[in-house]
Design a protein around this motif. Structure first.
Motif, PDB file in Angstrom:
ATOM      1  N   GLU A  42       1.400   4.162  -2.937  1.00 39.49           N
ATOM      2  CA  GLU A  42       1.031   5.539  -2.647  1.00 39.49           C
ATOM      3  C   GLU A  42       2.214   6.508  -2.744  1.00 39.49           C
ATOM      4  OE1 GLU A  42      -1.245   7.991   0.901  1.00 39.49           O
ATOM      5  OE2 GLU A  42      -1.355   5.812   0.825  1.00 39.49           O
ATOM      6  N   TYR A  43       3.395   6.095  -2.249  1.00 35.05           N
ATOM      7  CA  TYR A  43       4.537   7.009  -2.172  1.00 35.05           C
ATOM      8  C   TYR A  43       5.658   6.676  -3.147  1.00 35.05           C
ATOM      9  CZ  TYR A  43       2.272   8.674   2.021  1.00 35.05           C
ATOM     10  OH  TYR A  43       1.366   9.192   2.890  1.00 35.05           O
ATOM     11  N   ARG A  81       0.826  -1.204   0.000  1.00 35.47           N
ATOM     12  CA  ARG A  81       0.000   0.000   0.000  1.00 35.47           C
ATOM     13  C   ARG A  81       0.866   1.262   0.000  1.00 35.47           C
ATOM     14  NH1 ARG A  81      -1.932   3.485   3.750  1.00 35.47           N
ATOM     15  NH2 ARG A  81      -1.025   2.326   5.472  1.00 35.47           N
TER      16      ARG A  81
END
Length: 123
Positions: free
Chosen positions: A99-100, A95
């Motif tokens: 996201e990053y 996750r």
């Protein structure tokens, strides 16, 4: 008190506030510190795909101690991990990677755990 504030303002030293007062948990604090160090001192790695910026776990641990004055091993033990590598793998799960854009992978030549970011040095 006023003199100390003026001196602190003059030499631009940061005011350090414990994370517990700010309401930031330790896991997110370590994650953001690691990502900041990765972007600041990461090097273009030939082993990383696409010329991305990477950093080994050993170099990251030394930089964390020098620049931030903390020990990643202590954070790992406090968060229930036996090594820095297992801490980094849990901090940057699927996750967070999506996201990053920060990924973990094992360097094929030496077997070290590396963190890489999708950003290149030019960006």
């Amino acid at each position: 008190s006023r003199k100390a504030w003026k001196k602190r303002r003059r030499n631009s030293s940061p005011i350090l506030i414990p994370c517990s007062i700010l309401g930031v948990n330790r896991e997110w604090m370590v994650r953001w510190n690691v990502m900041t160090l990765l972007h600041q001192i990461g090097e273009e790695s030939p082993n990383a795909p696409g010329g991305a910026v990477g950093l080994t776990s050993g170099k990251l641990g030394r930089a964390y101690k020098q620049r931030l004055g903390g020990d990643l091993r202590e954070h790992a033990k406090a968060l229930g991990h036996d090594s820095i590598e297992s801490l980094l793998q849990s901090l940057f799960d699927d996750r967070i990677q999506a996201e990053y854009g920060v990924q973990t992978f094992f360097e094929p030549q030496y077997g070290n755990l590396m963190l890489i970011t999708s950003l290149t040095r030019n960006q």
